[in-house]
Design an enzyme around this catalytic site. Structure first.
Site, short mmCIF file in Angstrom:
data_model
loop_
_atom_site.label_atom_id
_atom_site.label_comp_id
_atom_site.label_asym_id
_atom_site.label_seq_id
_atom_site.Cartn_x
_atom_site.Cartn_y
_atom_site.Cartn_z
N GLY A 39 0.79 -1.17 -0.04
CA GLY A 39 0.00 0.04 0.04
C GLY A 39 0.79 1.33 -0.11
O GLY A 39 0.37 2.32 -0.44
N LEU A 185 -0.98 21.64 6.03
CA LEU A 185 -2.43 22.45 6.58
C LEU A 185 -3.33 21.23 6.92
O LEU A 185 -3.95 21.25 7.88
CB LEU A 185 -2.90 22.93 5.14
CG LEU A 185 -2.05 24.46 4.83
CD1 LEU A 185 -2.85 24.60 3.33
CD2 LEU A 185 -2.41 25.38 5.80
N HIS A 439 -31.34 18.69 -7.96
CA HIS A 439 -31.53 19.67 -6.62
C HIS A 439 -32.04 18.98 -5.49
O HIS A 439 -32.79 18.35 -5.57
CB HIS A 439 -32.28 20.61 -7.30
CG HIS A 439 -32.84 21.70 -6.31
ND1 HIS A 439 -32.11 22.89 -5.87
CD2 HIS A 439 -33.86 22.05 -5.61
CE1 HIS A 439 -32.63 23.54 -4.87
NE2 HIS A 439 -33.76 23.14 -4.56
#
Ligand code: FAD
Ligand code: NAD
Length: 460
Positions: A39, A185, A439
């Site tokens: 991985g 960040l 929507h």
């Protein structure tokens, strides 16, 4: 000596995907990985554990700061950090074991050990069970490692890299992050949400170099509101542990004393122990393996992919290159459109982009029109109580072709997929504007931003 059509060195997203695709193509494949879990960086100490911690820490922050506005009162909130870390570790173990299963299913021979090139057709596996492999083709996929910084004394404990920052055993009182890039960040946000004071020191006058500067400036303001302190234009010159505390020195101000330091100033291609010289494989001046458009090195039967070569250091880029290399080896057609590779920063809100930034278009003097739409005007974003940010679409002024899409806002990382498909298909802003969007969804912001390119947004 075991013989393979393809030997892949490295079992990260580039290498394991290349191995699976090559096996799907009917080739006899061996994959050499030096870690016991497959991985690579992404699954073991990168994408997956960082996203697990980002999700958990965001839920904690929401419970603390946002649940009440939904009418949900939790009473006193308690953080069980060791359970949070266990959950993260379980996700990693589950996924890495899943790759073992995929290798078995595809009849890929897995070699545990360090791969070293002995020549254009020979690989040594070094470790407990040393063996030499004969390979018609070799794919190099050994990824990248954290870049060091002169003067910063990494002890892999109090002063560490992203690997340590994914597993701090306690919430640091004060964490100093060196570098306001993606790792700084994302992991800075994790620990700030869990209660640490976080100070980010960045050499440049802006955060996230490479991202659209307008979006980066807007994101910085939001991160500051979340309590993260930024010191831009601050070049770090030294960091060391003194009496159990960290001291960080940077130009132009007094040193900072803190509890932990996260060094996140980029990553370097990893050719450690590979012995590229033995096969005559060329590197560029930044230590990356040089490849042509077909991902071939200067030795035609040796390919290289992922973080080891030029381009963005992203898992999906490595995977796409893995598939392409395996297809090219099998004599099939393969092509990667590097303009359509999205990148995502999984902060809150998320930041996602694909194609050219506005800064790049200006610099290249390409005429463009811009359509933006704020999440504050979207019904679903209001229902989510996540209305910061917007979608920005940049389209060619003459042809209307979509050149770049930048999103700061909720689920930006999922929304960007539509934009990547649009760029891959050479769509115009009009194409996006004419496509029905359900929507109420966040995706309607893309449709509205596409309408806004032509000054026709309905809801803003
Ligand atoms: P790697 O994943 O680095 O795999 C290389 C493998 O090769 C490793 O398993 C290594 O053990 C093995 N290896 C090295 N040398 C040898 C050798 N000689 N013999 C045998 N095996 C060897 N990218 C994203 O797209 N999304 C994200 O959210 C994201 N988050 C990240 C978070 C963090 C904290 C970090 C550090 C990175 C993140 N990345 C993310 C980047 C992503 O992890 C890399 O781009 C990706 O893993 C590159 O894949 P790769 O296969 O080229 O290399
Ligand atoms: P980065 O290149 O994104 O950011 C490094 C930052 O450190 C830059 O802003 C740079 O100006 C700054 N810097 C350099 N020297 C400095 C100094 N002396 N003092 C202060 N600041 C300094 O690197 P990163 O954040 O370490 O990430 C490495 C790679 O990992 C990236 O290329 C990224 O693609 C990948 N990554 C991706 C994801 C994601 O896709 N969500 C997440 C994590 C990592």
């Amino acid at each position: 000596m075991p013989q393979h059509d393809v030997v892949v060195i490295g079992g990260g997203p580039g290498g394991y995907v290349a191995a699976i695709r090559a096996a799907q193509n009917g080739l006899n494949v061996g994959c050499v990985e030096m870690e016991s879990a497959l991985g690579g960086t992404c699954l073991r100490v990168g994408c997956i554990p960082s996203k697990a911690m980002l999700e958990s820490s965001e839920l904690y922050r929401m419970a603390k700061e946002q649940f009440a506005q939904h009418g949900i009162n939790t009473g006193a909130l308690e953080l069980d950090l060791s359970k949070m870390l266990d959950r993260k570790n379980q996700i990693v173990t589950g996924l890495t074991k899943g790759i073992d299963g995929l290798f078995k299913k595809n009849k890929i021979t897995r070699y545990l050990g360090k791969g070293r090139l002995l020549g254009p057709n020979k690989v040594a596996v070094e470790g407990d069970n040393p063996v030499e492999l004969d390979a018609k083709h070799i794919i190099l996929a050994t990824g990248s490692i954290s870049a060091p910084l002169k003067g910063v004394e990494v002890d892999n404990n109090l002063i560490g890299t992203s690997t340590e920052a994914l597993s701090y055993p306690e919430v640091p009182g004060h964490l100093v992050v060196i570098g306001a890039g993606v790792i700084g960040l994302e992991l800075g946000c994790v620990w700030a949400r869990l209660g640490a004071k976080v100070t980010v020191l960045e050499y440049l006058p802006r955060i996230m170099p490479g991202m659209d500067s307008e979006m980066a400036t807007e994101a910085q303001k939001l991160f500051q509101k979340q309590g993260i302190e930024f010191k831009l234009g601050s070049r770090v010159t030294a960091a060391r542990v003194v009496d159990g505390k960290c001291v960080v020195e940077y130009e132009g101000a007094d040193p900072i004393q803190c509890d932990r330091v996260l060094l996140a100033v980029g990553r370097l291609p990893n050719t450690n122990g590979l012995d590229v010289n033995a096969a005559g494989v060329k590197l560029d001046d930044r230590g990356r393996v040089v490849v042509n458009d077909h991902l071939q090195t200067n030795i035609p039967n040796i390919y290289a992919i992922g973080d080891l070569i030029a381009g963005p250091m992203l898992a999906h880029k490595a995977e796409d290159e893995g598939v392409a290399a395996a297809d090219l080896i099998a004599g099939k057609y393969a092509h990667i459109n590097y303009d359509a590779i999205p990148s995502v920063v999984y902060t809150d809100p998320e930041i996602a982009s694909v194609g050219k930034t506005e800064d790049q278009l200006k610099q290249a003097e390409i005429p463009y029109r811009k359509g933006t739409f704020p999440f504050a005007a979207n019904g679903r974003a209001k229902a989510l109580a996540s209305t910061h940010g917007r979608v920005k679409i940049l389209a060619h002024a003459d042809t209307d072709r979509v050149l770049g899409v930048h999103i700061l806002g909720p689920r930006a990382g999922d929304l960007i997929a539509e934009a990547a498909v649009a760029i891959e298909f050479g769509a115009s802003a009009e194409d996006i504007a004419r496509s029905p969007h359900a929507h109420p969804t966040l995706a309607e912001c893309l449709k509205e931003a596409a309408l806004a390119v032509d000054g026709r947004a309905i809801h803003f």
